[in-house]
Design a protein around this motif. Structure first.
Motif, PDB file in Angstrom:
ATOM      1  N   PRO A 158       0.813  -1.210   0.000  1.00 23.21           N
ATOM      2  CA  PRO A 158       0.000   0.000   0.000  1.00 23.21           C
ATOM      3  C   PRO A 158       0.855   1.274   0.000  1.00 23.21           C
ATOM      4  CG  PRO A 158      -0.765  -1.552   1.659  1.00 23.21           C
ATOM      5  CD  PRO A 158       0.525  -2.088   1.128  1.00 23.21           C
ATOM      6  N   THR A 159       0.368   2.278  -0.697  1.00 25.98           N
ATOM      7  CA  THR A 159       1.055   3.566  -0.797  1.00 25.98           C
ATOM      8  C   THR A 159       0.862   4.371   0.485  1.00 25.98           C
ATOM      9  OG1 THR A 159       0.866   3.679  -3.208  1.00 25.98           O
ATOM     10  CG2 THR A 159       1.082   5.772  -2.041  1.00 25.98           C
ATOM     11  N   LEU A 160       1.970   4.893   0.999  1.00 20.41           N
ATOM     12  CA  LEU A 160       1.949   5.762   2.175  1.00 20.41           C
ATOM     13  C   LEU A 160       2.072   7.235   1.774  1.00 20.41           C
ATOM     14  CD1 LEU A 160       4.412   3.692   4.374  1.00 20.41           C
ATOM     15  CD2 LEU A 160       1.909   3.695   4.486  1.00 20.41           C
ATOM     16  N   ARG A 161       2.841   7.496   0.715  1.00 21.87           N
ATOM     17  CA  ARG A 161       3.019   8.858   0.202  1.00 21.87           C
ATOM     18  C   ARG A 161       3.111   8.766  -1.308  1.00 21.87           C
ATOM     19  NH1 ARG A 161       8.049  13.159   1.315  1.00 21.87           N
ATOM     20  NH2 ARG A 161       7.016  14.927   0.322  1.00 21.87           N
ATOM     21  N   LEU A 162       2.420   9.679  -2.005  1.00 20.06           N
ATOM     22  CA  LEU A 162       2.415   9.666  -3.470  1.00 20.06           C
ATOM     23  C   LEU A 162       2.706  11.073  -3.982  1.00 20.06           C
ATOM     24  CD1 LEU A 162       1.898   7.901  -5.987  1.00 20.06           C
ATOM     25  CD2 LEU A 162      -0.481   8.655  -5.892  1.00 20.06           C
ATOM     26  N   VAL A 163       3.740  11.159  -4.848  1.00 19.13           N
ATOM     27  CA  VAL A 163       4.171  12.446  -5.379  1.00 19.13           C
ATOM     28  C   VAL A 163       4.292  12.341  -6.895  1.00 19.13           C
ATOM     29  CG1 VAL A 163       5.948  14.242  -5.311  1.00 19.13           C
ATOM     30  CG2 VAL A 163       5.522  12.831  -3.268  1.00 19.13           C
ATOM     31  N   ARG A 164       3.548  13.178  -7.623  1.00 20.06           N
ATOM     32  CA  ARG A 164       3.718  13.222  -9.085  1.00 20.06           C
ATOM     33  C   ARG A 164       4.954  14.079  -9.362  1.00 20.06           C
ATOM     34  NH1 ARG A 164      -0.886  15.846 -12.115  1.00 20.06           N
ATOM     35  NH2 ARG A 164      -2.001  13.916 -11.805  1.00 20.06           N
ATOM     36  N   VAL A 165       5.925  13.486 -10.077  1.00 19.41           N
ATOM     37  CA  VAL A 165       7.195  14.174 -10.307  1.00 19.41           C
ATOM     38  C   VAL A 165       7.387  14.604 -11.756  1.00 19.41           C
ATOM     39  CG1 VAL A 165       8.342  13.083  -8.344  1.00 19.41           C
ATOM     40  CG2 VAL A 165       8.451  11.992 -10.608  1.00 19.41           C
ATOM     41  N   ARG A 166       6.511  14.121 -12.655  1.00 18.80           N
ATOM     42  CA  ARG A 166       6.680  14.477 -14.066  1.00 18.80           C
ATOM     43  C   ARG A 166       5.370  14.345 -14.807  1.00 18.80           C
ATOM     44  NH1 ARG A 166       7.911  11.533 -18.770  1.00 18.80           N
ATOM     45  NH2 ARG A 166       8.146   9.589 -17.589  1.00 18.80           N
ATOM     46  N   VAL A 167       5.112  15.288 -15.720  1.00 21.16           N
ATOM     47  CA  VAL A 167       4.011  15.216 -16.679  1.00 21.16           C
ATOM     48  C   VAL A 167       4.645  15.477 -18.041  1.00 21.16           C
ATOM     49  CG1 VAL A 167       1.836  16.219 -17.478  1.00 21.16           C
ATOM     50  CG2 VAL A 167       2.287  16.021 -15.018  1.00 21.16           C
ATOM     51  N   GLY A 168       4.722  14.439 -18.882  1.00 15.31           N
ATOM     52  CA  GLY A 168       5.394  14.581 -20.171  1.00 15.31           C
ATOM     53  C   GLY A 168       6.837  14.966 -19.962  1.00 15.31           C
ATOM     54  N   ASN A 169       7.251  16.100 -20.523  1.00 13.12           N
ATOM     55  CA  ASN A 169       8.622  16.586 -20.381  1.00 13.12           C
ATOM     56  C   ASN A 169       8.791  17.568 -19.228  1.00 13.12           C
ATOM     57  OD1 ASN A 169       9.497  15.227 -22.758  1.00 13.12           O
ATOM     58  ND2 ASN A 169       8.529  16.822 -23.975  1.00 13.12           N
ATOM     59  N   LEU A 171       9.140  18.563 -15.437  1.00 12.97           N
ATOM     60  CA  LEU A 171       9.590  17.934 -14.194  1.00 12.97           C
ATOM     61  C   LEU A 171       9.244  18.782 -12.977  1.00 12.97           C
ATOM     62  CD1 LEU A 171      13.185  16.908 -15.342  1.00 12.97           C
ATOM     63  CD2 LEU A 171      11.129  15.476 -15.297  1.00 12.97           C
ATOM     64  N   LEU A 172       8.970  18.115 -11.860  1.00 11.21           N
ATOM     65  CA  LEU A 172       8.744  18.809 -10.599  1.00 11.21           C
ATOM     66  C   LEU A 172      10.017  19.539 -10.163  1.00 11.21           C
ATOM     67  CD1 LEU A 172       6.805  19.317  -8.222  1.00 11.21           C
ATOM     68  CD2 LEU A 172       7.673  17.219  -7.196  1.00 11.21           C
ATOM     69  N   GLY A 173      11.158  18.911 -10.414  1.00 16.62           N
ATOM     70  CA  GLY A 173      12.434  19.545 -10.093  1.00 16.62           C
ATOM     71  C   GLY A 173      12.520  19.958  -8.640  1.00 16.62           C
ATOM     72  N   ASP A 174      12.994  21.181  -8.398  1.00 19.14           N
ATOM     73  CA  ASP A 174      13.174  21.639  -7.022  1.00 19.14           C
ATOM     74  C   ASP A 174      12.041  22.536  -6.542  1.00 19.14           C
ATOM     75  OD1 ASP A 174      13.733  23.849  -8.548  1.00 19.14           O
ATOM     76  OD2 ASP A 174      15.742  24.183  -7.738  1.00 19.14           O
ATOM     77  N   PHE A 175      10.881  22.435  -7.199  1.00 18.00           N
ATOM     78  CA  PHE A 175       9.688  23.149  -6.717  1.00 18.00           C
ATOM     79  C   PHE A 175       9.445  22.769  -5.259  1.00 18.00           C
ATOM     80  CE2 PHE A 175       8.518  24.926 -10.576  1.00 18.00           C
ATOM     81  CZ  PHE A 175       7.208  25.369 -10.620  1.00 18.00           C
ATOM     82  N   GLN A 176       8.828  23.677  -4.531  1.00 18.07           N
ATOM     83  CA  GLN A 176       8.473  23.430  -3.141  1.00 18.07           C
ATOM     84  C   GLN A 176       6.957  23.415  -3.006  1.00 18.07           C
ATOM     85  OE1 GLN A 176      10.825  22.816  -0.580  1.00 18.07           O
ATOM     86  NE2 GLN A 176      12.012  22.576  -2.463  1.00 18.07           N
ATOM     87  N   PRO A 177       6.413  22.701  -2.015  1.00 20.62           N
ATOM     88  CA  PRO A 177       4.961  22.648  -1.842  1.00 20.62           C
ATOM     89  C   PRO A 177       4.344  24.039  -1.806  1.00 20.62           C
ATOM     90  CG  PRO A 177       6.026  21.068  -0.415  1.00 20.62           C
ATOM     91  CD  PRO A 177       7.123  21.886  -1.028  1.00 20.62           C
ATOM     92  N   GLY A 178       3.299  24.238  -2.623  1.00 14.81           N
ATOM     93  CA  GLY A 178       2.593  25.502  -2.692  1.00 14.81           C
ATOM     94  C   GLY A 178       3.161  26.473  -3.709  1.00 14.81           C
ATOM     95  N   GLU A 179       4.332  26.154  -4.262  1.00 13.22           N
ATOM     96  CA  GLU A 179       4.954  27.051  -5.238  1.00 13.22           C
ATOM     97  C   GLU A 179       4.191  27.007  -6.562  1.00 13.22           C
ATOM     98  OE1 GLU A 179       9.331  27.823  -7.279  1.00 13.22           O
ATOM     99  OE2 GLU A 179       9.169  26.436  -5.590  1.00 13.22           O
TER     100      GLU A 179
END
Length: 188
Positions: A158-169, A171-179
Motif C-alpha cells: 500500500p502507498t503511504l506517500r504519493l508524489v507526481r514528479v513528471r508530466v510529459g517533459n 519535471l517537478l524539479g526543485d519546486f516546493q509545496p505551494g509554489e
C-alpha cells in the motif's frame, strides 16, 4: 490569451477551486491569484502531492490528459517492494474502477534504491517502529481514480506517500509545496 501554470500541489489540498460540501477543505485558489476560468489538468487526490498543471485552455487540458502524455509518480510504499511486485506493476494489475474490475495498461515501474530528495511532507507519514518502507517509480499514460494507489495495493504494498514528479517533459524539479509558476505554454 490563455494562462498556464505549474504548481507543486501540497498534501492536504484538493485539486479544485470550489467545494460545495460543508466540510472545510484547502483549495488551489488559496495558493495563488489565478486567472479567471483556470482549471486543473487532471487531479491529485487530497492525500497526494506534486506536479499539477493548470490552464485556461480546454484544448491544452485534453492534450495533457491524453494517453500520449506520460505521468510519473514516486510512491513510498509499506514494506520493501519485491522484484515480483515491480514486474506485476509493469505488466498491468487488476484494480477496481467504478465498481468494475479493470486491468491497468502496462507501465514503466522500478524500485528507487534511495529515497528521493523531496520536501518533508506537512503531515508525518510514520516512523521506523511501524516497519520498513521503500520507494517505487511508476509511469502511467492513463489516469483512473486513485490508480497508482490501487496498483501498489494490488501487489501487496500500500502507498503511504504519493508524489507526481513528471508530466510529459515537465519535471517537478526543485519546486516546493505551494509554489506556483506561470509559463507561456506547456512543452509536454
Amino acid at each position: 490569451m490563455h494562462h498556464h501554470y505549474l504548481i507543486y500541489k501540497p498534501w492536504g489540498y484538493l485539486s479544485q477551486f470550489t467545494y460545495n460540501l460543508k466540510r472545510n477543505k484547502k483549495l488551489l485558489g488559496e495558493l495563488h491569484d489565478f486567472a479567471p476560468d483556470t482549471m486543473a489538468i487532471g487531479r491529485l487526490d487530497e492525500d497526494s502531492e506534486g506536479l499539477l498543471l493548470l490552464t485556461t485552455d480546454g484544448m491544452m487540458s485534453e492534450i495533457v490528459r491524453s494517453k500520449k502524455v506520460e505521468k510519473e509518480y514516486y510512491a513510498q510504499v509499506d514494506g520493501i517492494i519485491t522484484d515480483e511486485a515491480v514486474v506485476a506493476l509493469q505488466d498491468g494489475v487488476q484494480i477496481g474502477v467504478k465498481g468494475e474490475k479493470y486491468t491497468t495498461l502496462p507501465c514503466l515501474a522500478f524500485r528507487l534504491e534511495e529515497a528521493p530528495a523531496l520536501p518533508v511532507r506537512q503531515k508525518k507519514i510514520r516512523d521506523e517502529r511501524h516497519g520498513p518502507t521503500s520507494w517505487v517509480s511508476i509511469t502511467v499514460t492513463e489516469g483512473k481514480f486513485r490508480q497508482v494507489r490501487k496498483m501498489t495495493s494490488a501487489v501487496g504494498f500500500p502507498t503511504l506517500r504519493l508524489v507526481r514528479v513528471r508530466v510529459g517533459n515537465i519535471l517537478l524539479g526543485d519546486f516546493q509545496p505551494g509554489e506556483v509558476k506561470e509559463v507561456d505554454s506547456f512543452d509536454v
